[in-house]
Design an enzyme around this catalytic site. Structure first.
Site, PDB file in Angstrom:
ATOM      1  N   ARG A   2       0.827  -1.203   0.000  1.00 33.21           N
ATOM      2  CA  ARG A   2       0.000   0.000   0.000  1.00 33.21           C
ATOM      3  C   ARG A   2       0.866   1.259   0.000  1.00 33.21           C
ATOM      4  O   ARG A   2       1.724   1.425   0.837  1.00 33.21           O
ATOM      5  CB  ARG A   2      -0.873   0.027   1.249  1.00 33.21           C
ATOM      6  CG  ARG A   2      -2.284  -0.366   0.935  1.00 33.21           C
ATOM      7  CD  ARG A   2      -3.080  -0.403   2.171  1.00 33.21           C
ATOM      8  NE  ARG A   2      -3.230  -1.766   2.605  1.00 33.21           N
ATOM      9  CZ  ARG A   2      -3.646  -2.106   3.813  1.00 33.21           C
ATOM     10  NH1 ARG A   2      -3.921  -1.190   4.694  1.00 33.21           N
ATOM     11  NH2 ARG A   2      -3.784  -3.350   4.113  1.00 33.21           N
ATOM     12  N   ARG A   6      -3.293   6.800   4.614  1.00 35.29           N
ATOM     13  CA  ARG A   6      -3.500   7.835   5.606  1.00 35.29           C
ATOM     14  C   ARG A   6      -2.261   8.620   5.996  1.00 35.29           C
ATOM     15  O   ARG A   6      -2.363   9.586   6.703  1.00 35.29           O
ATOM     16  CB  ARG A   6      -4.171   7.214   6.826  1.00 35.29           C
ATOM     17  CG  ARG A   6      -5.599   6.799   6.504  1.00 35.29           C
ATOM     18  CD  ARG A   6      -6.070   5.686   7.377  1.00 35.29           C
ATOM     19  NE  ARG A   6      -5.368   4.466   7.074  1.00 35.29           N
ATOM     20  CZ  ARG A   6      -5.586   3.307   7.683  1.00 35.29           C
ATOM     21  NH1 ARG A   6      -6.468   3.226   8.639  1.00 35.29           N
ATOM     22  NH2 ARG A   6      -4.912   2.237   7.344  1.00 35.29           N
ATOM     23  N   ARG A  15     -10.382  11.775   1.338  1.00 34.73           N
ATOM     24  CA  ARG A  15     -11.198  10.820   2.085  1.00 34.73           C
ATOM     25  C   ARG A  15     -12.268  11.541   2.903  1.00 34.73           C
ATOM     26  O   ARG A  15     -13.412  11.095   2.959  1.00 34.73           O
ATOM     27  CB  ARG A  15     -10.317   9.995   3.007  1.00 34.73           C
ATOM     28  CG  ARG A  15     -11.017   8.780   3.582  1.00 34.73           C
ATOM     29  CD  ARG A  15     -10.159   8.181   4.685  1.00 34.73           C
ATOM     30  NE  ARG A  15     -10.433   6.789   4.991  1.00 34.73           N
ATOM     31  CZ  ARG A  15     -11.528   6.346   5.572  1.00 34.73           C
ATOM     32  NH1 ARG A  15     -12.488   7.187   5.881  1.00 34.73           N
ATOM     33  NH2 ARG A  15     -11.676   5.072   5.840  1.00 34.73           N
ATOM     34  N   ASP A  53      -9.167  -2.303  -3.392  1.00 41.21           N
ATOM     35  CA  ASP A  53      -8.905  -3.153  -2.235  1.00 41.21           C
ATOM     36  C   ASP A  53      -9.108  -4.610  -2.629  1.00 41.21           C
ATOM     37  O   ASP A  53      -9.863  -4.902  -3.568  1.00 41.21           O
ATOM     38  CB  ASP A  53      -9.826  -2.793  -1.062  1.00 41.21           C
ATOM     39  CG  ASP A  53      -9.293  -3.371   0.243  1.00 41.21           C
ATOM     40  OD1 ASP A  53      -8.430  -2.733   0.860  1.00 41.21           O
ATOM     41  OD2 ASP A  53      -9.717  -4.486   0.625  1.00 41.21           O
ATOM     42  N   TYR A 127     -11.447 -13.545   4.808  1.00 45.40           N
ATOM     43  CA  TYR A 127     -12.260 -12.373   5.180  1.00 45.40           C
ATOM     44  C   TYR A 127     -13.752 -12.659   4.998  1.00 45.40           C
ATOM     45  O   TYR A 127     -14.592 -12.232   5.782  1.00 45.40           O
ATOM     46  CB  TYR A 127     -11.877 -11.144   4.344  1.00 45.40           C
ATOM     47  CG  TYR A 127     -10.601 -10.477   4.816  1.00 45.40           C
ATOM     48  CD1 TYR A 127     -10.602  -9.619   5.912  1.00 45.40           C
ATOM     49  CD2 TYR A 127      -9.396 -10.714   4.179  1.00 45.40           C
ATOM     50  CE1 TYR A 127      -9.436  -9.021   6.353  1.00 45.40           C
ATOM     51  CE2 TYR A 127      -8.213 -10.123   4.611  1.00 45.40           C
ATOM     52  CZ  TYR A 127      -8.242  -9.267   5.702  1.00 45.40           C
ATOM     53  OH  TYR A 127      -7.099  -8.684   6.144  1.00 45.40           O
TER      54      TYR A 127
HETATM   55  O1  CP3 Z   1      -1.560   2.061  -2.355  1.00 42.18           O
HETATM   56  C1  CP3 Z   1      -2.728   1.702  -2.352  1.00 42.18           C
HETATM   57  O2  CP3 Z   1      -3.645   2.381  -1.914  1.00 42.18           O
HETATM   58  C2  CP3 Z   1      -3.002   0.377  -3.011  1.00 42.18           C
HETATM   59  C3  CP3 Z   1      -4.344  -0.132  -2.869  1.00 42.18           C
HETATM   60  C4  CP3 Z   1      -4.514  -1.158  -1.766  1.00 42.18           C
HETATM   61  C5  CP3 Z   1      -5.329  -0.970  -0.605  1.00 42.18           C
HETATM   62  N1  CP3 Z   1      -5.412  -2.165   0.044  1.00 42.18           N
HETATM   63  C6  CP3 Z   1      -6.013   0.259  -0.210  1.00 42.18           C
HETATM   64  C7  CP3 Z   1      -6.409   0.423   1.208  1.00 42.18           C
HETATM   65  C8  CP3 Z   1      -4.042  -2.461  -1.733  1.00 42.18           C
HETATM   66  C9  CP3 Z   1      -3.049  -3.125  -2.682  1.00 42.18           C
HETATM   67  C10 CP3 Z   1      -4.619  -3.095  -0.589  1.00 42.18           C
HETATM   68  C11 CP3 Z   1      -4.398  -4.511  -0.270  1.00 42.18           C
HETATM   69  C12 CP3 Z   1      -5.099  -5.100   0.897  1.00 42.18           C
HETATM   70  N2  CP3 Z   1      -6.305  -4.762   1.465  1.00 42.18           N
HETATM   71  C13 CP3 Z   1      -4.609  -6.237   1.572  1.00 42.18           C
HETATM   72  C14 CP3 Z   1      -3.361  -7.011   1.187  1.00 42.18           C
HETATM   73  C15 CP3 Z   1      -2.121  -6.363   1.657  1.00 42.18           C
HETATM   74  C16 CP3 Z   1      -1.914  -6.411   3.148  1.00 42.18           C
HETATM   75  O3  CP3 Z   1      -2.032  -5.341   3.754  1.00 42.18           O
HETATM   76  O4  CP3 Z   1      -1.682  -7.487   3.689  1.00 42.18           O
HETATM   77  C17 CP3 Z   1      -5.516  -6.532   2.614  1.00 42.18           C
HETATM   78  C18 CP3 Z   1      -5.386  -7.635   3.623  1.00 42.18           C
HETATM   79  C19 CP3 Z   1      -6.595  -5.589   2.526  1.00 42.18           C
HETATM   80  C20 CP3 Z   1      -7.830  -5.532   3.364  1.00 42.18           C
HETATM   81  C21 CP3 Z   1      -7.882  -4.239   4.085  1.00 42.18           C
HETATM   82  N3  CP3 Z   1      -8.163  -3.012   3.520  1.00 42.18           N
HETATM   83  C22 CP3 Z   1      -7.681  -4.020   5.476  1.00 42.18           C
HETATM   84  C23 CP3 Z   1      -7.372  -5.104   6.490  1.00 42.18           C
HETATM   85  C24 CP3 Z   1      -7.855  -2.630   5.693  1.00 42.18           C
HETATM   86  C25 CP3 Z   1      -7.806  -1.885   7.017  1.00 42.18           C
HETATM   87  C26 CP3 Z   1      -6.354  -1.783   7.341  1.00 42.18           C
HETATM   88  C27 CP3 Z   1      -5.967  -0.605   8.161  1.00 42.18           C
HETATM   89  O5  CP3 Z   1      -4.772  -0.342   8.127  1.00 42.18           O
HETATM   90  O6  CP3 Z   1      -6.843   0.039   8.811  1.00 42.18           O
HETATM   91  C28 CP3 Z   1      -8.092  -2.025   4.453  1.00 42.18           C
HETATM   92  C29 CP3 Z   1      -8.303  -0.578   4.218  1.00 42.18           C
HETATM   93  C30 CP3 Z   1      -7.422   0.069   3.181  1.00 42.18           C
HETATM   94  N4  CP3 Z   1      -7.176  -0.453   1.944  1.00 42.18           N
HETATM   95  C31 CP3 Z   1      -6.806   1.352   3.271  1.00 42.18           C
HETATM   96  C32 CP3 Z   1      -6.192   1.591   2.022  1.00 42.18           C
HETATM   97  C33 CP3 Z   1      -5.484   2.830   1.553  1.00 42.18           C
HETATM   98  C34 CP3 Z   1      -6.944   2.317   4.437  1.00 42.18           C
HETATM   99  C35 CP3 Z   1      -8.177   3.074   4.157  1.00 42.18           C
HETATM  100  C36 CP3 Z   1      -8.509   4.250   5.041  1.00 42.18           C
HETATM  101  O7  CP3 Z   1      -8.830   4.032   6.220  1.00 42.18           O
HETATM  102  O8  CP3 Z   1      -8.493   5.375   4.528  1.00 42.18           O
END
Ligand code: CP3
Length: 322
Positions: A2, A6, A15, A53, A127
């Site tokens: 990622r 944030r 956001r 995501d 999930y």
């Molecule tokens: O750079 C990018 O933004 C790439 C896009 C991307 C996101 N998620 C955006 C995101 C990618 C490649 C992912 C992968 C993803 N999502 C994974 C695999 C990678 C890893 O982290 O192991 C998984 C397990 C997810 C599922 C997911 N999405 C979770 C568990 C969460 C919450 C995590 C947290 O840190 O709170 C998300 C949310 C998420 N996906 C965010 C982003 C930018 C945070 C969103 C926010 O709160 O604004």
């Protein structure tokens, strides 16, 4: 890993003016802008990863998906007695905004590689079964072990959906694919073989048949020595993303030389910054200097990472010579 997120004020601003995370993923002009944000801020970055995501697939299969502040993603849990079906028309319609985003991003890039991605079937299934993340996906595993037949059906559905989703991403402009198996580390060996390796290799085989030159990378987080199992056949990933705990010396021995290595750096060292961050970057670059290696992190960026540290790290890597 990622990149957006944030730790960037420009992301937080977009956001706060949006109607939640899913809305941003499904609104192409917003998702395009977010994908480009890290590239604009750090022009030396070589690739952009699509903003979306891994849970877009369950959403497109008809599950209810919400991203809840401080909890993360929440889905309506799936019962393995009645797993969702894959219906191509509604799946493609629901994922169409993602394809629009890719097309838009591609038209703005100036030489950077556009990375598309999906979650690998086991991680996405976990999930879907549990309804949300958790320390070790214990609830997901309990459901899956109890109903292996239902689990096989769910993984087949996810494998088919993932192939269709990734082929569409490549047609829309993705030049490289990453498969995130973030929960590879919680399964015992026979289940790892059946639920992680087999579906992943099937996805790779099907994509290679249509697009043989698109590199496909895997991120099997926590897979420990089992990562070798992805590389024992003719059909194999083109590259592997190392997680933070992987022993690099061992990976260099175990992984065939034609496979590209990527990642490994602990994102928390970007939070610390300073000398510890640069010493670790130096260590990784030195160890991998005789291999095909792409610098990247061992997991995603966290919101508390100072932007100055990211700038310093990029500058260090770009100036580094063996
Ligand atoms: O750079 C990018 O933004 C790439 C896009 C991307 C996101 N998620 C955006 C995101 C990618 C490649 C992912 C992968 C993803 N999502 C994974 C695999 C990678 C890893 O982290 O192991 C998984 C397990 C997810 C599922 C997911 N999405 C979770 C568990 C969460 C919450 C995590 C947290 O840190 O709170 C998300 C949310 C998420 N996906 C965010 C982003 C930018 C945070 C969103 C926010 O709160 O604004």
């Amino acid at each position: 890993m990622r990149q957006a997120g944030r730790y960037l004020p420009e992301y937080r601003q977009l956001r706060s003016s949006s109607n939640g995370f899913l809305d941003m993923c499904l609104t192409p002009h917003k998702a395009c802008e977010i994908t480009l944000q890290p590239i604009k801020r750090f022009p030396d970055i070589d690739a952009a990863i699509l903003f979306a995501d891994i849970l877009i697939i369950p959403y497109a299969l008809g599950l209810n998906l919400e991203f809840i502040e401080k909890t993360g993603p929440v889905l309506s849990p799936v019962d393995l007695k009645s797993p969702p079906d894959f219906s191509p028309d509604s799946f493609l319609e629901k994922t169409q905004p993602i394809m629009e985003t890719l097309k838009k991003v591609k038209s703005h890039l100036k030489g950077q590689t556009l990375i598309g991605f999906a979650g690998a079937p086991w991680t996405v299934a976990a999930y879907m079964l549990q309804g949300q993340g958790g320390k070790d996906m214990a609830a997901a595993k309990a459901k899956a072990y109890e109903n292996p037949q239902g689990m096989a059906t769910l993984l087949d559905t996810l494998t088919t959906a993932t192939i269709s989703y990734l082929l569409a991403q490549i047609k829309a402009g993705a030049e490289m694919i990453q498969l995130f198996e973030s929960w590879a580390g919680v399964l015992p060996e026979p289940y790892f073989d059946k639920w992680c390796v087999d579906p992943t290799l099937k996805i790779i085989k099907e994509i290679k048949e249509k697009f043989p030159t698109i590199p496909i990378f895997i991120f099997p987080r926590g897979a420990s020595q089992y990562y070798k199992k992805y590389f024992e056949n003719d059909i194999k990933p083109d590259g592997i993303s190392l997680d933070t705990n992987m022993a690099i010396d061992q990976a260099l021995k175990d992984i065939p030389r034609d496979v590209i290595l990527q990642g490994g750096m602990d994102p928390q060292l970007l939070k610390a910054g300073g000398t510890p961050m640069l010493i670790e970057a130096e260590r990784i670059l030195t160890k991998t200097k005789d291999r095909k290696y792409i610098f990247n992190l061992g997991h995603g960026m966290t919101p508390d990472i100072p932007i100055e540290n990211v700038e310093k790290l990029i500058q260090f890597i770009k100036g580094w010579r063996p």
